[in-house]
Enzyme design. Sequence first.
Site, mmCIF file in Angstrom:
data_model
loop_
_atom_site.group_PDB
_atom_site.id
_atom_site.type_symbol
_atom_site.label_atom_id
_atom_site.label_comp_id
_atom_site.label_asym_id
_atom_site.label_seq_id
_atom_site.Cartn_x
_atom_site.Cartn_y
_atom_site.Cartn_z
ATOM 1 N N HIS A 131 0.843 -1.206 0.000
ATOM 2 C CA HIS A 131 0.000 0.000 0.000
ATOM 3 C C HIS A 131 0.875 1.253 0.000
ATOM 4 O O HIS A 131 0.610 2.211 -0.748
ATOM 5 C CB HIS A 131 -0.913 -0.017 1.227
ATOM 6 C CG HIS A 131 -1.645 1.271 1.464
ATOM 7 N ND1 HIS A 131 -2.945 1.486 1.048
ATOM 8 C CD2 HIS A 131 -1.264 2.415 2.083
ATOM 9 C CE1 HIS A 131 -3.331 2.706 1.397
ATOM 10 N NE2 HIS A 131 -2.314 3.295 2.025
ATOM 11 N N GLU A 132 1.909 1.256 0.830
ATOM 12 C CA GLU A 132 2.781 2.426 0.896
ATOM 13 C C GLU A 132 3.569 2.597 -0.399
ATOM 14 O O GLU A 132 3.794 3.719 -0.869
ATOM 15 C CB GLU A 132 3.723 2.314 2.099
ATOM 16 C CG GLU A 132 3.020 2.223 3.451
ATOM 17 C CD GLU A 132 1.998 3.333 3.666
ATOM 18 O OE1 GLU A 132 2.204 4.444 3.115
ATOM 19 O OE2 GLU A 132 0.995 3.104 4.360
ATOM 20 N N HIS A 135 1.434 4.369 -2.887
ATOM 21 C CA HIS A 135 1.422 5.830 -2.727
ATOM 22 C C HIS A 135 2.597 6.454 -3.469
ATOM 23 O O HIS A 135 2.458 7.495 -4.124
ATOM 24 C CB HIS A 135 1.507 6.208 -1.247
ATOM 25 C CG HIS A 135 0.184 6.238 -0.552
ATOM 26 N ND1 HIS A 135 -0.894 6.948 -1.027
ATOM 27 C CD2 HIS A 135 -0.227 5.657 0.614
ATOM 28 C CE1 HIS A 135 -1.921 6.805 -0.198
ATOM 29 N NE2 HIS A 135 -1.544 6.020 0.797
ATOM 30 N N GLU A 199 -6.239 7.315 -0.886
ATOM 31 C CA GLU A 199 -6.165 6.124 -0.042
ATOM 32 C C GLU A 199 -6.857 4.943 -0.718
ATOM 33 O O GLU A 199 -6.338 3.825 -0.720
ATOM 34 C CB GLU A 199 -6.798 6.392 1.328
ATOM 35 C CG GLU A 199 -5.967 7.269 2.252
ATOM 36 C CD GLU A 199 -4.603 6.665 2.569
ATOM 37 O OE1 GLU A 199 -4.497 5.429 2.726
ATOM 38 O OE2 GLU A 199 -3.635 7.437 2.656
#
Length: 301
Positions: A131-132, A135, A199
């Site tokens: 997930h990071e 980003h 997100e």
Amino acid sequence: MNGYVKTAMLMAAMTALFLGAGYAVAGASGALIALVIAAGMNAMAWWNSDKAVLRLHNARPVDATTAPELQEMVLRLARDAGMPAPKVYIIDQDQPNAFATGRNPDNAAVAATTGLLQRLSNEEVAAVMAHELAHIKNYDTLIMTITATFAGAISMLANFALIFGRGRNQSNPIALIAMMILAPLAAAVVQMAISRSREYEADKVGAEICGNPLWLASALQRIQGFATRIDNDSAERNPATAHMFIINPLHAFKRDKLFSTHPATENRVAALEKLAAEMGTPRRSTAIPRAGQSSRPGPWS
């Protein structure tokens, strides 16, 4: 609606809001001055954001010697995502959480708390790291810097109106006062909406990187549960950085409130479960091998 399309629409709304506020206060010249000043301030913050944020949370760098399993995991995820491997940091904090920072994929870092590494499974940690990385890959740091620039410029215009009390609305003080109050408020609402949109997109891309949306869904639920019971002292001291974490480290939101930096966890989980069904992901999956073990077939091979 596609996450990128929604983000583009929200950024267009922010631009329109800025232009409208600038015209109301001082016409095009005043708006341009405010934008230049706000852009300069945010450019400085963007250039140094990674070092500043990591320092605020007392993050310590790790490598293949000090944290071999985490380092290997991030390297493999980055390889599978087709992007440069970011620097890896650990934060000595019992609350499970993580964030990414950096101005672009070539100058980025991911940070995980000790609570994340100790309290979540190997699969869940990998999903959070994915997930990071999403980003970083999606240039979300740049997107949020741009929105912060517009939000800052709008607030600056409101301050100009308060200080000088003149402009195109000098003959209509009610309209001027309304702009001073409502324009920064509307900018904050749009800024938070963009944050929530990013997100959702990072959840989607992160799930694709790690190969199983259900790992991320499980991680979000567990982090949310721990976050409501375990304080994050550094985040409490620096609430402006809360939007960077995968789950709000300060408190939980029951729904996607206007001023919430994060979508409601149950909404994110539902979206991931829908994605898992579309991908045909089984409810039970083979564990991710740790460093030194043979990898399973698929995205980790």
